[in-house]
Every structure is written in structure tokens, then in C-alpha cells.
Design a protein around this motif. Structure first.
Motif, PDB file in Angstrom:
ATOM      1  N   THR A   1      -1.133  -3.221  -9.112  1.00 26.68           N
ATOM      2  CA  THR A   1       0.011  -2.452  -8.829  1.00 26.68           C
ATOM      3  C   THR A   1      -0.705  -0.993  -9.297  1.00 26.68           C
ATOM      4  O   THR A   1      -1.773  -0.928  -9.660  1.00 26.68           O
ATOM      5  CB  THR A   1       0.918  -2.732 -10.021  1.00 26.68           C
ATOM      6  N   ALA A   2       0.112   0.213  -9.016  1.00 30.04           N
ATOM      7  CA  ALA A   2      -0.364   1.438  -9.416  1.00 30.04           C
ATOM      8  C   ALA A   2      -0.853   1.538 -10.920  1.00 30.04           C
ATOM      9  O   ALA A   2      -1.862   2.423 -11.203  1.00 30.04           O
ATOM     10  CB  ALA A   2       0.618   2.532  -8.989  1.00 30.04           C
TER      11      ALA A   2
ATOM     12  N   ARG B   1      12.065   1.056  -2.795  1.00 36.33           N
ATOM     13  CA  ARG B   1      10.864   0.413  -3.469  1.00 36.33           C
ATOM     14  C   ARG B   1      11.353  -0.788  -4.670  1.00 36.33           C
ATOM     15  O   ARG B   1      12.189  -0.478  -5.246  1.00 36.33           O
ATOM     16  CB  ARG B   1      10.299   1.334  -4.341  1.00 36.33           C
TER      17      ARG B   1
ATOM     18  N   ARG C   1       0.860  -1.058  -0.119  1.00 34.49           N
ATOM     19  CA  ARG C   1      -0.017   0.030   0.187  1.00 34.49           C
ATOM     20  C   ARG C   1       0.912   1.155  -0.027  1.00 34.49           C
ATOM     21  O   ARG C   1       0.548   2.296  -0.481  1.00 34.49           O
ATOM     22  CB  ARG C   1      -1.043  -0.126   1.326  1.00 34.49           C
ATOM     23  N   ARG C   2       1.848   1.257   0.810  1.00 34.48           N
ATOM     24  CA  ARG C   2       3.002   2.271   0.724  1.00 34.48           C
ATOM     25  C   ARG C   2       3.461   2.711  -0.647  1.00 34.48           C
ATOM     26  O   ARG C   2       3.706   3.689  -1.006  1.00 34.48           O
ATOM     27  CB  ARG C   2       4.070   2.095   1.602  1.00 34.48           C
ATOM     28  N   ASP C   3       3.503   1.621  -1.403  1.00 42.32           N
ATOM     29  CA  ASP C   3       4.201   1.571  -2.801  1.00 42.32           C
ATOM     30  C   ASP C   3       3.347   1.825  -3.783  1.00 42.32           C
ATOM     31  O   ASP C   3       3.112   1.472  -4.999  1.00 42.32           O
ATOM     32  CB  ASP C   3       5.122   0.528  -3.072  1.00 42.32           C
ATOM     33  N   ASP C   4       1.916   2.281  -3.403  1.00 43.67           N
ATOM     34  CA  ASP C   4       0.888   2.650  -4.305  1.00 43.67           C
ATOM     35  C   ASP C   4       0.053   1.710  -4.846  1.00 43.67           C
ATOM     36  O   ASP C   4      -0.651   1.641  -5.824  1.00 43.67           O
ATOM     37  CB  ASP C   4       1.448   3.689  -5.462  1.00 43.67           C
ATOM     38  N   CYS C   5       0.034   0.541  -4.268  1.00 42.69           N
ATOM     39  CA  CYS C   5      -0.469  -0.594  -4.958  1.00 42.69           C
ATOM     40  C   CYS C   5      -2.098  -0.277  -4.313  1.00 42.69           C
ATOM     41  O   CYS C   5      -2.231   0.067  -3.132  1.00 42.69           O
ATOM     42  CB  CYS C   5       0.043  -2.100  -4.531  1.00 42.69           C
ATOM     43  N   ILE C   6      -3.098  -0.871  -5.131  1.00 42.64           N
ATOM     44  CA  ILE C   6      -4.643  -0.774  -4.787  1.00 42.64           C
ATOM     45  C   ILE C   6      -5.156  -2.002  -4.662  1.00 42.64           C
ATOM     46  O   ILE C   6      -4.722  -3.224  -5.232  1.00 42.64           O
ATOM     47  CB  ILE C   6      -5.098   0.329  -5.621  1.00 42.64           C
TER      48      ILE C   6
END
Length: 319
Positions: free
Chosen positions: A238-239, A314, A214-219
Motif C-alpha cells: 500500500t502507499a 477507493r 496502482r491507481r490508488d497509489d499502491c506500489i
């Protein structure tokens, strides 16, 4: 040593007719690898020497008898499709072949005493779990099959099986001792990123990895865990919208992720139709496991990479 067709069938957990059909289809190959079919005077002599004392083993008249060598039994494992035992034998042989090519004559001099590597050192280096699995799934079952169909060698085979099972118990005790040592280390004051991770249980570890994603923008990150997860601990995207599947293994640092465990995750990746597959472990990966990961596009996050990821770096595959 030779075994009979019935013993080969018992070992691979299939009907004797399956082995007979396989013999008919691949007779030339099997005979080139040592299979012998005895008839006539040779069979009569074999009956007199071996079978006459144990008529209950072969009550029906026989005009011929196939005798299988160790090499031909392994040959059957290469040819037999519908047998879980044969599949395990193939995996074991492939791992051994790959290991012998990748690690020819490995010499670990610090662990040798008087030029002889100790048993504990070999177990630690090669992995006691793989030894125990081999004994439990391959060696003991074939001994059981031999005992069930043997005659005068029955007592010797039972003694051999007891020796093998004793070795298996010693390996289990060895693993228990290592785990106790690891547990004792976990009771000490913890400092640093990996020390904190090592103190987590498996549920906390999965939540930690989910937080990093989540920190690395995965949803859409979902933590599954337990039974019914179809092999995936975490799923999401992934983002940029690629489907993501993650396997989390909170193992002790002294062990490794083996090729069989990586192969299972490859099936999980396919089952979930994932674009990105990440295998995260708190321990190293065996070379065979890393080779499989590279071939099929799995990102293997070993202990060192996990530490960097947890500290703020990351993962390249998520960028």
C-alpha cells in the motif's frame, strides 16, 4: 445402520489400527454416542445371521466386534487429526451448524409453487457446487467403503450408489446449463462498469484489479496468476508500506464465494505475511465466508463494492 471398524477406517482412508487406537483412548465418549462392542452369544448370533454366508470377509476368529453408528462415525471425524476426509467432514458440519444458526427456517416465497420449493430453486439458493462437492467427497466414498466390506446388502448399496451418482450428474448438467445461459448473456451488447468486467477473462480481470491498485497509489504491484503463485494472484504494498496480497475470482454472478474458498485465502494471507488481504470477486460472498473474513481481517470486495471501486471510489483498507 451399523458399520464395522474396517469400514470406518476405509471411509477415513486410514489404517484400521488407527481407529482401534482411537477407540481405546476415547471409548467412554464413543460408547455414549452409540458405539456397541458385541461379544459372546450376541456376537455368535451376529456371525450366524450376517457373517456365516460371507466367510471371506472375516476369516480370522473374533472374540468381539465393534459396531459403529452414524453418530459415532461423525464423532471419529471430530477426533481424528491426520485424515483429509475427517477434515472435510468437520468443515461441512461446522458450515451446516453455522448456517442453521444464521438462517433459521429461511422461506423464499417467490420461488415456491403450491408451497413446495422446486429442486432448481433449492439448488440455486444453496449452491449446486456445494451439493456436488458433498456427494463426490463424502457420500460416494462412504458408499464405496460400505460396498467393499458388506455382505448381503452389497446389491442394495450398489443401487444406492448409482442413484447418488445419477443425482451428481444431474447437478453437473444443471451447472452447465446455467453457465450456457450466462455465456448467452455475455454475448449481448455490454454497457456499464460491471458489464465490461463480466466480459473479461480471468487474466484480464487480474490486470484490471492490478490497475485499480496502482491507481490508488499502491506500489510494487505484481500479477502472478496460475500455478506457483502460492494462492496469491496479486502482491504489492500500500502507499504507506503495508504488505498487500489479493485474490481475484472472476466468477459468474449467480454463484457465491463459499467459506472453504475464504479459508484457503486465510492460509494465503498467513503464508505471505500480509498486513492487508483483499478478496475480490464478481459475485456475492456467502454469510459464512463474510464471517470468516471479518474474524481474520480480510477485506471482501463483492460485486457491488467492485463496481464502486472500478467507477472511481477507493477501498477503505487502502487509504
Amino acid at each position: 445402520m451399523h458399520v464395522t471398524t474396517a469400514m470406518v477406517a476405509a471411509y477415513f482412508e486410514v489404517a484400521e489400527t488407527v481407529i482401534n487406537n482411537l477407540l481405546s483412548r476415547h471409548r467412554e465418549e464413543l460408547e455414549s454416542n452409540g458405539l456397541r462392542v458385541i461379544r459372546g452369544a450376541e456376537l455368535q448370533k451376529f456371525k450366524e445371521l450376517i457373517l456365516s454366508s460371507y466367510p471371506e470377509s472375516y476369516p480370522q476368529p473374533r472374540s468381539s466386534m465393534a459396531l459403529w453408528t452414524r453418530r459415532t462415525v461423525l464423532n471419529v471425524a471430530m477426533l481424528l487429526r491426520d485424515s483429509e476426509v475427517a477434515r472435510r467432514v468437520r468443515t461441512y458440519l461446522l458450515d451446516i451448524e453455522h448456517s442453521s444458526r444464521a438462517h433459521p427456517l429461511i422461506v423464499d416465497t417467490p420461488q415456491r409453487v403450491n408451497d413446495v420449493e422446486s429442486l432448481d430453486a433449492r439448488i440455486t439458493r444453496l449452491g449446486e457446487e456445494s451439493f456436488t462437492r458433498l456427494l463426490g467427497t463424502t457420500v460416494v466414498p462412504v458408499l464405496n467403503a460400505l460396498i467393499e466390506t458388506s455382505g448381503e446388502q452389497r446389491r442394495e448399496l450398489i443401487g444406492l450408489r448409482e442413484n447418488v451418482q445419477q443425482i451428481e450428474r444431474r447437478l453437473v448438467r444443471h451447472d452447465t446449463q446455467l453457465r450456457r445461459l450466462q455465456h448467452a448473456q455475455e454475448q449481448r451488447p455490454l454497457t456499464g462498469v460491471m458489464a465490461s468486467i463480466d466480459a473479461m477473462n480471468w487474466r484480464e480481470f487480474e490486470q484490471h484489479i492490478a490497475g485499480l491498485l496502482r491507481r490508488d497509489d499502491c506500489i510494487g504491484i505484481e500479477v502472478h496468476g496460475g500455478s506457483g503463485d502460492r494462492g496469491a494472484d496479486i502482491t504489492g504494498y500500500t502507499a504507506d508500506g503495508r504488505r498487500l496480497v489479493v485474490q481475484c475470482k472472476n466468477f459468474a454472478p449467480y454463484r457465491s464465494v463459499w467459506s472453504g474458498e475464504m479459508q484457503k485465502f486465510v492460509g494465503t494471507k498467513t503464508l505471505h505475511r500480509a498486513d492487508v488481504a483483499v478478496y475480490v470477486a464478481t459475485c456475492p460472498f456467502s454469510r459464512e465466508a463474510l464471517d470468516i473474513a471479518t474474524q481474520v481481517g480480510v477485506t471482501a470486495v463483492h460485486r457491488g463494492l467492485l463496481e464502486a471501486w472500478s467507477a472511481g471510489a477507493r477501498l477503505q483498507v487502502l487509504r
